[in-house]
Each structure stands twice: as structure tokens, then as C-alpha cells.
Design an enzyme around this catalytic site. Structure first.
Site, PDB file in Angstrom:
ATOM      1  N   SER A  31       0.821  -1.208   0.000  1.00 47.37           N
ATOM      2  CA  SER A  31       0.000   0.000   0.000  1.00 47.37           C
ATOM      3  C   SER A  31       0.853   1.254   0.000  1.00 47.37           C
ATOM      4  CB  SER A  31      -0.925   0.020   1.228  1.00 47.37           C
ATOM      5  OG  SER A  31      -0.166   0.274   2.391  1.00 47.37           O
ATOM      6  N   THR A  32       0.194   2.378  -0.294  1.00 50.79           N
ATOM      7  CA  THR A  32       0.892   3.661  -0.338  1.00 50.79           C
ATOM      8  C   THR A  32       1.346   4.090   1.042  1.00 50.79           C
ATOM      9  OG1 THR A  32      -1.261   4.735  -0.156  1.00 50.79           O
ATOM     10  CG2 THR A  32      -0.352   4.455  -2.350  1.00 50.79           C
TER      11      THR A  32
END
Length: 281
Positions: A31-32
Site C-alpha cells: 500500500s501507499t
């Protein structure tokens, strides 16, 4: 005699059945926001390959979504879209992921991906669970347990993220360094802010010029002429200088940035809602 022949693997003419060898697409994601559990792409791929080898399956493709939030919808994740496309085309017998929450942290996206896989008669596997068999009308507990486990995992991640945010806020309120890029004149060392002597000297010079009546634009010109870079290595602009020398300008810039981030989040939500509405209609 028939019973004995069925149990014996040495009876002439009989063969021992072999496990079914499947063609699987591997899907992995980070994920970011960074992985709270430290479970990166390399570790995920290693676990998937070990599982596939152990069970005698063939991995025909590795589909990856790097720096993508699990809450992102499926059409914003090219890796997942590619994996589902391979399955829909009949080029793979199923999908393999490390865990279900690698497909998506959001339960609705997880269920949508599974529904696509099962609709095409394919199979879904995860390293930590094995096969996730399709829903059965005669066994409603199967779907219930899967969704409850997904919701519980989502709750746990939310609580961890909340504790991290609260910890940063508490540290920042106490005057400590919590996160973000250090201000000009400071640098981060071992998660602690210290004075950057070179930048601090430049900042003192800027204040001296301001006290002498030099305009903000002229200060920026002097810094650029002297070849002194900004914090990010670029050229100086009057607005950048003004933010450093004016407390009111700094406060206004922070407020403007916060408003821009909030507007961006709302726009993202609206765009996702529009895509869902388009699909339904």
C-alpha cells in the site's frame, strides 16, 4: 478382496492418483501508506512460490500492485485487473495471494474479486488458508465466517493506524518530531530534529537582509545568484522566502495545504462513487 485392492498401492495395474496440477496467477500488493506489518512484495512472492511448489502447482504470471492502497477499487489497480483478466480468458485455473487482505483491505473489493473468480469457474487460494471455496446456499456459515474474518482484520488495521496517528499527534503536541519533512534549518536524525548548521546560517542571513529593508523578491534573487538551493534543491521564489520569514504566511500555507488535501480526498471519494454508479446503471 475389492476392499484390499483399493487400499493397496502395489497391486499390479493400479496407479496412485496424483494431486491436480493447476495454473495459477500470483497476486501481491503493497500500500501507499507503507506496510504496518512489514510484509513487502519480496516476502509475499517468496511465500507464494514456496506454497505453489509444495502443492505442485505452476505459477504462470506474477501480477503486482506496488504502492497501492487496499481500499483502492479494482479498476484503479492494474495488477489485480490483469490477474482477473487472465482468469476470465481461461489462461489460468485460479489465483494465489499471500492472504485475502492482499486482494483488498476493503471487504467489498475482496468479495467482488472472489465473485469474478468463481463466476468463471476458477479457484482462489491463499498461502495462509489454502483454497477459498465458492459460497454454497446450503452452507451460509461459509460466507459469514469469511466476511467476519475480513471485517475483523480491517478493524485491527484501523485500530493500529489510529494508535500510530494518536502517537504522532501527542509527540508533535509535546514539541517532538512526529513525521513529515523537517523545516528549513532543521534535519531529522534518528527520528529527532536537530539543527542543520548550513541552512540555519542561510536563514539567519535572510532575516538580516529583511531587517535591513531588503524586499522578499530581492532576497530570493540574492539566494539564487549565490547558488544556494532550497530545501529540495530547487530555486528560490518569493512565496518560499515569505513562508520562512513570516509566521502568518507559514500558518496560511499550512491551512491551504490541509484544505487542498481534504478536497482531494473528497474528490477521490466522489470519483469512486461515480464509477460504482456507472457499473450499476
Amino acid at each position: 478382496m475389492l476392499h484390499l485392492c483399493q487400499k493397496s498401492s502395489t497391486v499390479p495395474g493400479m496407479t496412485t492418483p496424483h494431486p491436480e496440477r493447476l495454473r495459477l496467477v500470483m497476486y501481491i500488493r503493497v500500500s501507499t501508506a507503507g506496510q504496518l506489518d512489514g510484509y513487502g512484495l519480496e516476502a509475499q512472492e517468496k511465500d507464494c512460490r514456496r506454497w505453489a511448489k509444495k502443492h505442485g502447482h505452476k505459477l504462470i504470471k506474477v501480477c503486482t500492485d506496488g504502492a497501492v492502497s487496499g481500499k483502492t477499487t479494482d479498476d484503479e489497480r492494474p495488477g489485480l485487473t490483469e490477474a482477473l483478466g487472465i482468469i476470465a480468458a481461461g489462461d489460468a485455473d485460479g489465483i494465489l495471494a499471500p492472504t485475502l487482505d492482499r486482494l483488498a483491505r476493503e471487504l467489498t473489493v475482496q468479495e467482488a474479486a472472489l465473485s469474478v473468480i468463481w463466476a468463471y469457474g476458477r479457484r482462489a487460494f491463499t498461502v495462509d488458508h489454502g483454497e477459498h471455496v465458492p459460497d454454497d446456499e446450503d452452507d451460509p456459515m461459509r460466507k459469514f465466517v469469511r466476511q467476519v474474518m475480513g471485517a475483523a482484520a480491517d478493524l485491527e488495521r484501523g485500530l493500529i493506524a489510529k494508535r500510530l496517528r494518536n502517537g504522532r499527534k501527542t509527540k508533535a503536541a509535546a514539541g517532538g518530531y512526529a513525521y513529515g519533512a523537517p523545516a528549513y534549518g532543521q534535519r531529522a536524525e534518528d527520528k529527532t530534529l536537530t539543527v542543520d548548521s548550513n541552512e540555519a546560517a542561510v536563514l539567519d542571513q535572510m532575516r538580516t537582509w529583511q531587517a535591513e529593508g531588503v524586499s522578499i523578491r530581492a532576497i530570493a534573487d540574492r539566494l539564487n545568484t549565490a547558488g544556494i538551493p532550497t530545501k529540495r534543491g530547487g530555486r528560490w521564489h518569493p512565496t518560499t522566502v515569505n513562508r520562512l520569514l513570516s509566521p502568518d504566511a507559514r500558518a496560511a500555507a499550512r491551512q491551504q495545504s490541509a484544505q487542498a488535501r481534504a478536497a482531494e480526498r473528497e474528490q477521490t471519494k466522489r470519483q469512486r462513487a461515480d464509477r460504482i454508479l456507472h457499473r450499476l446503471t
